[in-house]
Design a protein around this motif. Structure first.
Motif, PDB file in Angstrom:
ATOM      1  N   VAL A  61       0.845  -1.198   0.000  1.00 44.17           N
ATOM      2  CA  VAL A  61       0.000   0.000   0.000  1.00 44.17           C
ATOM      3  C   VAL A  61       0.877   1.243   0.000  1.00 44.17           C
ATOM      4  O   VAL A  61       1.555   1.536   0.988  1.00 44.17           O
ATOM      5  N   ASP A  62       0.878   1.960  -1.118  1.00 47.31           N
ATOM      6  CA  ASP A  62       1.550   3.255  -1.169  1.00 47.31           C
ATOM      7  C   ASP A  62       0.614   4.292  -0.554  1.00 47.31           C
ATOM      8  O   ASP A  62      -0.597   4.182  -0.682  1.00 47.31           O
ATOM      9  N   GLU A  63       1.180   5.310   0.113  1.00 51.42           N
ATOM     10  CA  GLU A  63       0.377   6.291   0.845  1.00 51.42           C
ATOM     11  C   GLU A  63      -0.567   5.541   1.785  1.00 51.42           C
ATOM     12  O   GLU A  63      -1.788   5.728   1.778  1.00 51.42           O
ATOM     13  N   ASP A 103      -2.721 -12.369   2.206  1.00 56.15           N
ATOM     14  CA  ASP A 103      -1.825 -13.164   3.041  1.00 56.15           C
ATOM     15  C   ASP A 103      -0.698 -12.312   3.623  1.00 56.15           C
ATOM     16  O   ASP A 103      -0.244 -12.542   4.733  1.00 56.15           O
ATOM     17  N   HIS A 104      -0.257 -11.299   2.844  1.00 61.50           N
ATOM     18  CA  HIS A 104       0.830 -10.431   3.298  1.00 61.50           C
ATOM     19  C   HIS A 104       0.466  -8.985   2.968  1.00 61.50           C
ATOM     20  O   HIS A 104       0.092  -8.677   1.835  1.00 61.50           O
ATOM     21  N   VAL A 105       0.579  -8.105   3.960  1.00 57.52           N
ATOM     22  CA  VAL A 105       0.272  -6.682   3.778  1.00 57.52           C
ATOM     23  C   VAL A 105       1.448  -5.857   4.287  1.00 57.52           C
ATOM     24  O   VAL A 105       2.027  -6.156   5.337  1.00 57.52           O
ATOM     25  N   CYS A 106       1.797  -4.819   3.539  1.00 61.48           N
ATOM     26  CA  CYS A 106       2.850  -3.898   3.953  1.00 61.48           C
ATOM     27  C   CYS A 106       2.602  -2.568   3.241  1.00 61.48           C
ATOM     28  O   CYS A 106       1.686  -2.464   2.426  1.00 61.48           O
ATOM     29  N   GLY A 107       3.382  -1.552   3.542  1.00 65.43           N
ATOM     30  CA  GLY A 107       3.126  -0.282   2.884  1.00 65.43           C
ATOM     31  C   GLY A 107       4.133   0.791   3.205  1.00 65.43           C
ATOM     32  O   GLY A 107       5.065   0.589   4.003  1.00 65.43           O
ATOM     33  N   LEU A 108       3.939   1.950   2.572  1.00 65.14           N
ATOM     34  CA  LEU A 108       4.814   3.107   2.773  1.00 65.14           C
ATOM     35  C   LEU A 108       3.955   4.357   2.874  1.00 65.14           C
ATOM     36  O   LEU A 108       2.876   4.441   2.305  1.00 65.14           O
ATOM     37  N   THR A 109       4.457   5.343   3.574  1.00 68.10           N
ATOM     38  CA  THR A 109       3.856   6.670   3.612  1.00 68.10           C
ATOM     39  C   THR A 109       4.812   7.594   4.351  1.00 68.10           C
ATOM     40  O   THR A 109       5.748   7.132   5.016  1.00 68.10           O
ATOM     41  N   ALA A 110       4.574   8.881   4.230  1.00 70.64           N
ATOM     42  CA  ALA A 110       5.417   9.850   4.937  1.00 70.64           C
ATOM     43  C   ALA A 110       4.845  10.195   6.305  1.00 70.64           C
ATOM     44  O   ALA A 110       5.525  10.818   7.118  1.00 70.64           O
ATOM     45  N   THR A 111       3.585   9.801   6.562  1.00 72.23           N
ATOM     46  CA  THR A 111       2.906  10.292   7.762  1.00 72.23           C
ATOM     47  C   THR A 111       2.113   9.179   8.443  1.00 72.23           C
ATOM     48  O   THR A 111       0.888   9.235   8.529  1.00 72.23           O
ATOM     49  N   ALA A 112       2.804   8.170   8.930  1.00 69.36           N
ATOM     50  CA  ALA A 112       2.119   7.046   9.575  1.00 69.36           C
ATOM     51  C   ALA A 112       2.249   7.061  11.092  1.00 69.36           C
ATOM     52  O   ALA A 112       1.476   6.394  11.785  1.00 69.36           O
ATOM     53  N   HIS A 113       3.189   7.837  11.630  1.00 73.44           N
ATOM     54  CA  HIS A 113       3.537   7.721  13.046  1.00 73.44           C
ATOM     55  C   HIS A 113       2.355   8.014  13.961  1.00 73.44           C
ATOM     56  O   HIS A 113       2.124   7.281  14.936  1.00 73.44           O
TER      57      HIS A 113
END
Length: 584
Positions: free
Chosen positions: A167-169, A330-340
């Protein structure tokens, strides 16, 4: 194996795209091989990071879905990364266009068309809603093919986990979009003469009713209730004969719905009117959708308010929440600048841990003091003054607004001051990439709704860099602090200089959105009397925090309700996605 892939990927990225694959990107990509969210600052190269992780999963024999923030980015990233994937002998497609690389992959699905071809690829780019709707459509198709006697078998087959989702953003997709289920609807029968008359009569009545004496907003609900005086005023209005079939209760309910639309649904804010139809505007992306409708007769009430042809009331035939759909992978991951700030919710709902990634170069972005104004008109003038000063100095300026209406209002003020500018909102999304790509030029002024906060780089020239870089103005605080941060992150990327400033006024909509119009008016009155700017800023921070809690509770309630309903439906032998009991 990963080291060999990295060497091949680095070589392909450099030769085919002229891009360097850096250590920080490789470190972030390794987190995507686990159930994690990598928090990378804007401009750090998330697209290339995602591509490496997708290739790693695909080379391991897995089918990878990459969910981006919008269809434009899905198409762009699939096409952009295609040469790299081809060098790695990996196929890629976009569910938003139906394209697929490699002749062999196309031949293997020669009878399939559109999205079916894209899903034959090793890696499929798209949006979470595109994937979710395609899943529902496929579920409907399989059920039809299976027949009634095999419905349960088909349901069990479809409930098996999907493979890999990147998942981007991720905050936008997993948090913001998770408040609204994905629902496939079918048009019901057209409205009869009586229903048409009721919607239009109620819209006329709503215009004469006054909040307070005649109607009151219900706390914590998207609804209005008529007072006894309001009910009398409504029922005293002449009614067309076609409405004789409706009971008094039905008539008053239609008026309350029309009052809600009159006061809470505004053109160029929640919706656009194009080609004689209502297009819903997404609160978080600023984009309009021709495929979304508002439920419960609200869509038709908006059409009646605008004097448009009334569309048939739709009925849902399939639905799934973002949370439920993501859980099928089965597998989920992602990136974003504002997840904290949402790390606890991401962990609790999706079992995703947030890992912060250091920037490639130190951040040089300067945050200037907040400007506080008494009125919106004063704020627009203050913003215009700042823009004029920076434009003369040769610095580009990007101004972010919450709504289309506000972007156009500010544009009119800039025009009055003789300031040339580009306007980007949901009315001209096809120009997004061109406008944003030019927004970093010397003296360029761009006004944009928050759609500009995702995915497209704003390159700056050497002379702009020497003059201080891009300046970003947040013209109004958003409901989610993350969106303010995303907008500010448009400047100062990759160690470039840049600056940001937030403007607020006592008339900004965030206060009413959080506390209601009466309390928002009281806050404005107090500010006008005290002129305590720090106090007003605290009210906005409290409002933002309140909305964050409220929306989080709504997502939790949605998940709980859907889970209980799904379990009950399974006990009845029903499919919770294909046998919805009632419309949302």
């Amino acid at each position: 194996m990963i080291q060999d892939l990295r060497a091949a990927f680095t070589r392909a990225a450099q030769v085919r795209l002229g891009l360097s694959f850096r250590d920080v990107q490789a470190a972030a990509a390794k987190h995507l091989l686990h159930r994690r969210i990598a928090e990378m600052q804007t401009g750090e190269g998330k697209t290339l990071t995602t591509a490496f992780a997708a290739a790693a999963h695909a080379r391991a024999g897995r089918h990878v879905f990459v969910a981006t923030a919008n269809a434009y980015l899905a198409n762009r990233d699939a096409a952009w990364m295609r040469p790299v994937f081809e060098d790695l002998d990996v196929t890629v497609g976009s569910a938003c266009t139906g394209t697929c690389t490699r002749e062999a992959a196309q031949q293997s699905a020669q009878k399939a068309t559109g999205n079916q071809v894209s899903y034959q690829a090793n890696i499929t780019y798209g949006t979470i809603r595109q994937f979710g709707f395609d899943f529902l459509r496929d579920s409907i198709r399989r059920r039809q093919q299976a027949g009634v006697t095999q419905a349960l078998e088909a349901r069990d087959r479809l409930s098996k986990p999907l493979d890999v989702l990147i998942v981007d953003e991720a905050d936008s997709v997993l948090i913001d979009e998770a408040r609204t289920p994905m629902i496939i609807t079918a048009a019901g029968d057209g409205l009869c003469d009586g229903e048409q008359a009721l919607f239009r009569w109620a819209a006329d009545v709503a215009r004469i009713l006054t909040p307070g004496p005649d109607c009151l907003p219900l706390d914590s609900q998207n609804a209005y209730a008529l007072t006894s005086a309001g009910r009398r005023r409504a029922l005293d209005r002449p009614m067309p004969p076609a409405m004789n079939r409706f009971s008094t209760t039905e008539i008053l309910h239609a008026v309350e719905r029309a009052v809600l639309v009159q006061h809470e649904y505004h053109r160029d804010h929640q919706y656009l009117v194009r080609n004689q139809q209502v297009d819903v505007v997404d609160e978080y992306t600023g984009r309009a959708s021709t495929q979304r409708t508002m439920s419960g007769g609200v869509h038709q009430a908006v059409e009646a308010k605008e004097g448009l042809p009334l569309s048939p009331v739709t009925k849902s035939i399939a639905r799934i929440t973002v949370q439920d759909f993501v859980a099928k992978f089965d597998h989920v991951c992602g990136l974003t600048a504002t997840a904290h700030e949402d790390r606890h919710e991401l962990a609790a709902v999706y079992r995703l841990r947030v890992k912060r990634i250091p920037t490639f170069r130190p951040v040089q972005r300067a945050s200037l003091p907040t400007v506080v104004c008494a009125s919106r008109a004063e704020k627009w003038n203050q913003i215009s003054t700042e823009i004029a000063e920076l434009a003369v100095a040769g610095r580009p300026v990007l101004v972010g607004t919450r709504t289309i209406e506000q972007s156009e209002s500010l544009g009119e003020v800039l025009q009055e001051h003789g300031i040339e500018h580009q306007l980007l909102n949901a009315k001209n999304p096809e120009q997004e990439a061109v406008i944003i790509a030019q927004a970093g030029r010397s003296g360029c002024v761009t006004i944009a709704t928050n759609m500009a906060g995702r995915g497209t780089d704003i390159p700056i020239t050497d002379d702009v860099r020497a003059r201080g870089g891009l300046h970003v103005i947040v013209s109004e605080m958003h409901a989610a602090h993350r969106i303010d941060q995303q907008l500010m992150g448009r400047c100062g990327r990759q160690g470039d200089p840049g600056s940001t400033r937030l403007f607020v006024s006592a008339e900004d909509e965030l206060l009413a959105l959080a506390w209601g119009k009466d309390i928002a008016n009281q806050i404005k009155i107090k500010f006008d009397a005290r002129r305590n700017k720090r106090w007003l800023i605290r009210q906005f921070v409290r409002a933002q925090q309140h909305l964050a809690r409220l929306y989080r509770q709504q997502r939790e309630q949605l998940t709980q309700v859907e889970s209980r309903m799904a379990e009950s439906m399974r006990l009845l032998g029903l499919d919770p996605h294909l046998d919805p009991i009632a419309d949302d």
